[in-house]
Write a protein that holds these residues in place. Structure first.
Motif, mmCIF file in Angstrom:
data_model
loop_
_atom_site.group_PDB
_atom_site.id
_atom_site.type_symbol
_atom_site.label_atom_id
_atom_site.label_comp_id
_atom_site.label_asym_id
_atom_site.label_seq_id
_atom_site.Cartn_x
_atom_site.Cartn_y
_atom_site.Cartn_z
ATOM 1 N N ALA A 1 1.039 -0.979 -0.220
ATOM 2 C CA ALA A 1 0.059 0.266 0.049
ATOM 3 C C ALA A 1 0.863 1.308 0.284
ATOM 4 O O ALA A 1 0.469 2.262 -0.357
ATOM 5 C CB ALA A 1 -1.032 0.386 0.967
ATOM 6 N N PRO A 2 1.599 1.427 1.145
ATOM 7 C CA PRO A 2 2.598 2.935 0.915
ATOM 8 C C PRO A 2 3.885 2.865 -0.325
ATOM 9 O O PRO A 2 3.741 3.812 -1.223
ATOM 10 C CB PRO A 2 3.590 2.711 2.357
ATOM 11 C CG PRO A 2 2.762 1.466 2.588
ATOM 12 C CD PRO A 2 2.144 0.353 1.737
ATOM 13 N N THR A 3 3.592 1.564 -1.634
ATOM 14 C CA THR A 3 4.551 1.856 -2.207
ATOM 15 C C THR A 3 3.462 1.979 -3.531
ATOM 16 O O THR A 3 3.536 3.073 -4.020
ATOM 17 C CB THR A 3 5.477 1.162 -2.317
ATOM 18 O OG1 THR A 3 5.577 0.551 -1.565
ATOM 19 C CG2 THR A 3 6.235 0.315 -4.220
ATOM 20 N N LEU A 4 2.590 1.890 -3.493
ATOM 21 C CA LEU A 4 1.551 1.799 -4.781
ATOM 22 C C LEU A 4 0.398 3.055 -4.764
ATOM 23 O O LEU A 4 0.260 3.310 -5.681
ATOM 24 C CB LEU A 4 0.503 0.233 -4.435
ATOM 25 C CG LEU A 4 2.054 -1.273 -5.171
ATOM 26 C CD1 LEU A 4 -0.219 -1.525 -5.121
ATOM 27 C CD2 LEU A 4 1.523 -0.480 -6.684
ATOM 28 N N SER A 5 0.604 3.774 -3.355
ATOM 29 C CA SER A 5 -0.680 4.467 -2.869
ATOM 30 C C SER A 5 0.572 6.058 -4.307
ATOM 31 O O SER A 5 -0.716 6.509 -4.501
ATOM 32 C CB SER A 5 -0.396 5.193 -1.460
ATOM 33 O OG SER A 5 0.516 5.176 -1.507
ATOM 34 N N GLY A 6 1.091 6.184 -3.840
ATOM 35 C CA GLY A 6 1.703 7.037 -4.478
ATOM 36 C C GLY A 6 1.781 6.833 -6.281
ATOM 37 O O GLY A 6 1.993 7.779 -6.941
ATOM 38 N N VAL A 7 2.048 6.130 -6.296
ATOM 39 C CA VAL A 7 1.662 5.450 -8.135
ATOM 40 C C VAL A 7 0.338 5.691 -8.827
ATOM 41 O O VAL A 7 -0.056 6.389 -9.987
ATOM 42 C CB VAL A 7 2.655 4.017 -8.713
ATOM 43 C CG1 VAL A 7 1.932 4.224 -9.785
ATOM 44 C CG2 VAL A 7 3.834 4.201 -8.025
ATOM 45 N N LEU A 8 -0.495 5.625 -7.576
ATOM 46 C CA LEU A 8 -2.112 5.492 -8.101
ATOM 47 C C LEU A 8 -2.986 7.291 -7.965
ATOM 48 O O LEU A 8 -2.660 7.481 -9.156
ATOM 49 C CB LEU A 8 -2.647 4.945 -6.635
ATOM 50 C CG LEU A 8 -2.507 2.846 -7.241
ATOM 51 C CD1 LEU A 8 -3.181 2.502 -6.193
ATOM 52 C CD2 LEU A 8 -3.517 2.885 -7.920
ATOM 53 N N LYS A 9 -1.716 7.814 -6.779
ATOM 54 C CA LYS A 9 -2.289 8.911 -6.374
ATOM 55 C C LYS A 9 -2.354 9.807 -8.041
ATOM 56 O O LYS A 9 -2.940 10.993 -8.424
ATOM 57 C CB LYS A 9 -1.930 9.642 -5.616
ATOM 58 C CG LYS A 9 -2.564 9.144 -4.196
ATOM 59 C CD LYS A 9 -1.978 10.136 -2.740
ATOM 60 C CE LYS A 9 -2.594 9.042 -2.010
ATOM 61 N NZ LYS A 9 -1.615 9.793 -0.381
ATOM 62 N N THR A 10 -0.864 9.649 -9.037
ATOM 63 C CA THR A 10 -0.642 10.327 -10.131
ATOM 64 C C THR A 10 -1.151 9.825 -11.198
ATOM 65 O O THR A 10 -1.318 11.057 -11.531
ATOM 66 C CB THR A 10 1.279 9.861 -10.112
ATOM 67 O OG1 THR A 10 0.932 8.421 -10.067
ATOM 68 C CG2 THR A 10 2.101 10.346 -9.047
ATOM 69 N N GLN A 11 -2.233 8.728 -11.095
ATOM 70 C CA GLN A 11 -2.749 8.527 -11.776
ATOM 71 C C GLN A 11 -4.240 8.854 -11.559
ATOM 72 O O GLN A 11 -5.677 8.355 -12.297
ATOM 73 C CB GLN A 11 -2.443 7.167 -12.109
ATOM 74 C CG GLN A 11 -1.693 6.864 -12.618
ATOM 75 C CD GLN A 11 -1.282 7.214 -14.234
ATOM 76 O OE1 GLN A 11 -1.952 7.359 -15.484
ATOM 77 N NE2 GLN A 11 -0.026 7.818 -14.438
ATOM 78 N N GLY A 12 -4.609 9.391 -10.775
ATOM 79 C CA GLY A 12 -5.516 10.774 -10.045
ATOM 80 C C GLY A 12 -6.887 8.805 -9.405
ATOM 81 O O GLY A 12 -7.743 9.560 -8.841
ATOM 82 N N PHE A 13 -5.908 8.175 -9.417
ATOM 83 C CA PHE A 13 -6.523 7.371 -8.243
ATOM 84 C C PHE A 13 -6.712 7.317 -7.073
ATOM 85 O O PHE A 13 -5.244 7.531 -6.122
ATOM 86 C CB PHE A 13 -6.627 5.770 -8.721
ATOM 87 C CG PHE A 13 -6.878 5.246 -9.921
ATOM 88 C CD1 PHE A 13 -8.365 4.766 -10.225
ATOM 89 C CD2 PHE A 13 -5.254 5.264 -10.759
ATOM 90 C CE1 PHE A 13 -7.976 4.887 -11.821
ATOM 91 C CE2 PHE A 13 -6.009 4.326 -12.244
ATOM 92 C CZ PHE A 13 -7.117 5.111 -12.786
ATOM 93 N N ALA A 14 -7.679 6.760 -6.060
ATOM 94 C CA ALA A 14 -7.548 7.353 -4.490
ATOM 95 C C ALA A 14 -6.802 6.185 -3.936
ATOM 96 O O ALA A 14 -6.282 6.221 -2.647
ATOM 97 C CB ALA A 14 -8.726 7.529 -3.142
ATOM 98 N N SER A 15 -7.155 5.088 -4.391
ATOM 99 C CA SER A 15 -6.960 4.072 -4.117
ATOM 100 C C SER A 15 -7.288 2.435 -5.425
ATOM 101 O O SER A 15 -7.509 3.100 -6.284
ATOM 102 C CB SER A 15 -8.159 3.289 -3.280
ATOM 103 O OG SER A 15 -9.524 2.576 -4.436
ATOM 104 N N ALA A 16 -6.107 1.634 -4.923
ATOM 105 C CA ALA A 16 -6.190 0.849 -6.286
ATOM 106 C C ALA A 16 -7.714 -0.841 -6.163
ATOM 107 O O ALA A 16 -7.386 -1.110 -7.112
ATOM 108 C CB ALA A 16 -5.268 -0.795 -5.548
ATOM 109 N N GLU A 17 -9.454 0.274 -5.407
ATOM 110 C CA GLU A 17 -10.235 -0.315 -5.248
ATOM 111 C C GLU A 17 -11.072 -0.770 -6.694
ATOM 112 O O GLU A 17 -11.495 -1.794 -7.596
ATOM 113 C CB GLU A 17 -11.175 -0.716 -4.103
ATOM 114 C CG GLU A 17 -12.113 -1.383 -3.992
ATOM 115 C CD GLU A 17 -12.816 -1.583 -2.802
ATOM 116 O OE1 GLU A 17 -13.580 -1.615 -2.063
ATOM 117 O OE2 GLU A 17 -12.693 -0.198 -2.454
ATOM 118 N N ILE A 18 -10.839 0.307 -7.603
ATOM 119 C CA ILE A 18 -11.615 0.254 -8.892
ATOM 120 C C ILE A 18 -10.443 -0.399 -9.847
ATOM 121 O O ILE A 18 -11.246 -1.147 -10.911
ATOM 122 C CB ILE A 18 -11.443 2.068 -9.091
ATOM 123 C CG1 ILE A 18 -12.337 2.252 -10.915
ATOM 124 C CG2 ILE A 18 -10.547 2.603 -9.720
ATOM 125 C CD1 ILE A 18 -13.368 3.317 -11.034
#
Length: 160
Positions: free
Chosen positions: A17-34
């Motif tokens: 989660a800490p690793t992916l959260s930054g990558v997901l935020k740059t793509q506009g996703f608040a979480s990986a759930e979608i």
């Protein structure tokens, strides 16, 4: 000797989660759930030919109480782009229902090959003769579907 604070296995999602959260935020996703639940959100037919690529959130102006809806950018296979475009209202409704508010107001399509996930290996078919032989050796079982299921199980175990 001191014991570690957590001696039980940690879920992979907790570690990543800490690793992916930054990558997901740059793509506009608040979480990986979608991303992980895309097929559940829009349905298997739509998910088979599309995947969420990015969410473009508008810049806040500070004047409105509710933020403007975002644009969901979907990666779509070329031949299915027209069909996905016609189903955009359905996709918008389902995605907004998932978010619980009018988060997405528009869908933009990008035609590109999808990142295919490896399909699970198909189980080899069982030999019907072996299944019948195992079913015959079973004691008196009056329930025929149960007898067939146990026969398939026995034939699968014998094959291995």
């Amino acid at each position: 000797m001191s014991k570690p604070a957590r001696s039980f296995p940690r879920p992979l999602s907790e570690l990543l989660a800490p690793t992916l959260s930054g990558v997901l935020k740059t793509q506009g996703f608040a979480s990986a759930e979608i991303l992980s639940r895309w097929a559940d959100i829009v349905g298997r037919e739509i998910a088979a030919s599309s995947e969420p690529l990015k969410i473009n959130w508008p810049r806040p102006t500070g004047r409105e109480e509710q933020p403007d809806p975002a644009t969901l950018i979907l990666r779509v296979e070329g031949p299915a782009a027209l069909e996905i475009q016609h189903q955009s209202a359905v996709i918008l409704e389902r995605v907004n229902r998932f978010f619980g508010w009018q988060a997405i107001g528009r869908i933009a399509l990008r035609q590109a090959p999808l990142r295919r996930r490896v399909a699970p290996a198909r189980r080899p078919t069982l030999d019907p003769v072996a299944v019948a032989q195992v079913a015959e050796t079973l004691p008196d079982i009056k329930d025929e579907p149960l007898r067939e299921a146990l026969g398939r199980l026995g034939a699968a175990i014998k094959r291995k």
